[in-house]
Enzyme design. Structure first.
Site, PDB file in Angstrom:
ATOM      1  N   CYS A   1       0.812  -1.110  -0.039  1.00 10.73           N
ATOM      2  CA  CYS A   1      -0.008   0.170  -0.194  1.00 10.73           C
ATOM      3  C   CYS A   1       0.865   1.340  -0.042  1.00 10.73           C
ATOM      4  O   CYS A   1       1.592   1.476   0.950  1.00 10.73           O
ATOM      5  CB  CYS A   1      -0.966   0.014   1.320  1.00 10.73           C
ATOM      6  SG  CYS A   1      -1.844   1.427   1.308  1.00 10.73           S
TER       7      CYS A   1
ATOM      8  N   CYS B   1     -13.650  12.411  14.814  1.00 10.51           N
ATOM      9  CA  CYS B   1     -13.508  11.486  13.210  1.00 10.51           C
ATOM     10  C   CYS B   1     -14.609  11.515  12.564  1.00 10.51           C
ATOM     11  O   CYS B   1     -14.692  11.115  11.319  1.00 10.51           O
ATOM     12  CB  CYS B   1     -12.728  10.157  13.297  1.00 10.51           C
ATOM     13  SG  CYS B   1     -13.916   9.113  14.130  1.00 10.51           S
TER      14      CYS B   1
END
Length: 416
Positions: free
Chosen positions: A148, A369
């Site tokens: 990734c 968040c």
């Protein structure tokens, strides 16, 4: 019916949206694109698959990841930096506006730093052996990856490690999740989903931890071996979090959030840090003021307490284990503090925010968040006489629709 459509705006999840509400992943505002409607879309707005971009936006750039568009992790690698930053800031501003809250929203803070320091990989059996990767967007289909590219370099080998570690547990025949965290001592790995393992499998895993040079290896939080302490930094402190414990996504993100929290508390001498985790904010605040940290997870409380005791020069830090959803701190308990910090999970802190609203605390710092739950909790404080002085969006989940928020609330007419 397939055909050309015009994209009017970028939605909250990073998808292009037409004027009549058709959702087209991968399309950008101002573009004319050919689409193929998706059949059987479940709930929400109608969706279509992007077939071709006929008139590209000047803000379109080439995505850098070969898995973009297939992997469900990143949503907007194809959007230029300036409009991307504006879009993320607007997500926060729009959520506040919907809640009827007027507040200045600062420009987006880039907190990607060296990249994500923790990822969770899924391992499943496949032809030729186990496969490791992420899930496709809106799907349970696995997208195998080799690495990734938005992670710290230390995590680039994580998919290969996950495949090897799955071997003693059946090679992905039973779904396995592998959480990998980059720490100062090396990679910290927690294996979850398989269930209990035989003594032989555990010994094989311990041997693999040495071959892969892991710092720590755990199975469902049960530590198999610690070869080096997998510590992370919170200010001057070094924290040994429990296996699989919560950690901010990037080191730069944690530092940015902690800095904003510390600045927001001003000259407060006594601070309550609620939903404190392993002390990402408490340990930084304690460099200049007394802190009472409250957290429900016993492993996190123990890690915070140990770090506080082992770090010289900190002010007094007390740690309390308490479920703030079921038993929030009450107004009389909060009144002895000069400032309160609350950083709840995505569900927000509705019950605790209501108690803060009832208290005499002059300053509250909200960290979130999720823009929607932040706005909901902000509304509770606003109705009790708090003013939202400043809102700062922080981007540690670059290329995704997720954004962190720090809001500084002050009671009207009271400053410390």
């Amino acid at each position: 019916m397939s055909g050309p459509v015009r994209i009017a705006r970028l939605g909250a999840r990073g998808d292009g949206v037409t004027a009549d509400g058709l959702v087209v992943p991968g399309a950008l505002p101002g573009e004319t694109v050919n689409v193929i409607p998706e059949e059987g879309a479940r709930g929400g707005a109608a969706r279509a698959r992007l077939e071709a971009v006929l008139e590209p936006s000047p803000d379109r750039i080439a995505p850098f990841c070969p898995y973009f568009g297939t992997c469900g992790g990143c949503a907007v690698q194809h959007l230029a930096p300036a409009p991307y930053a504006a879009w993320k800031r607007d997500l926060v501003a729009a959520a506040l506006a919907r809640a009827g809250i007027a507040a200045p929203v600062a420009p987006l803070v880039d907190a990607h730093g060296a990249g994500r320091r923790r990822i969770t990989l899924h391992v499943r059996a496949g032809e030729g052996g186990p496969r490791a990767g992420f899930m496709a967007a809106r799907s349970h289909a696995l997208v195998p990856i080799d690495l990734c590219p938005i992670t710290e370099p230390a995590l680039h080998g994580a998919p290969g490690n996950a495949r090897r570690l799955s071997g003693p547990l059946g090679g992905g025949g039973k779904p396995l999740d592998v959480q990998v965290t980059a720490t100062s001592g090396g990679l910290d790995v927690d294996l979850r989903g398989h269930g209990p393992a035989s003594a032989r499998a555990r010994q094989t895993l311990i041997g693999l931890a040495g071959e892969l040079d892991l710092a720590r290896l755990s199975l469902h939080g049960d530590v198999l071996i610690v070869r080096r302490p997998p510590e992370t930094a919170s200010g001057r402190a070094r924290v040994l979090a429990p296996p699989g414990g919560f950690l901010q996504a990037t080191a730069a993100g944690e530092a940015a959030l902690a800095g904003l929290v510390a600045a927001g508390t001003g000259r407060a001498r006594r601070v309550a840090d609620l939903f404190a985790g392993s002390g990402a904010f408490s340990l930084v605040l304690a460099e200049s003021r007394a802190v009472h940290a409250v957290e429900s997870d016993p492993g996190a409380v123990a890690a915070l307490d140990r770090a506080a005791r082992e770090t010289p020069g900190l002010r007094a830090v007390t740690a309390e284990r308490r479920d703030l959803f079921r038993r929030p701190l009450l107004a009389p308990e909060l009144d002895r503090f000069d400032a309160v910090v609350f950083d709840p999970p995505r569900a927000g802190a509705e019950a605790q925010a209501a108690r803060i609203a009832e208290s005499k605390v002059p300053v509250a710092i909200g960290v979130s968040c999720d823009a929607a739950t932040f706005a909901r909790d902000a509304g509770l404080l606003a109705r009790a006489g708090f003013r939202l002085d400043a809102v700062t969006p922080v981007d540690q989940f670059r290329h995704s629709a997720h954004v962190e928020i720090v809001g500084v609330f002050r009671r009207e007419g009271r400053r410390r």
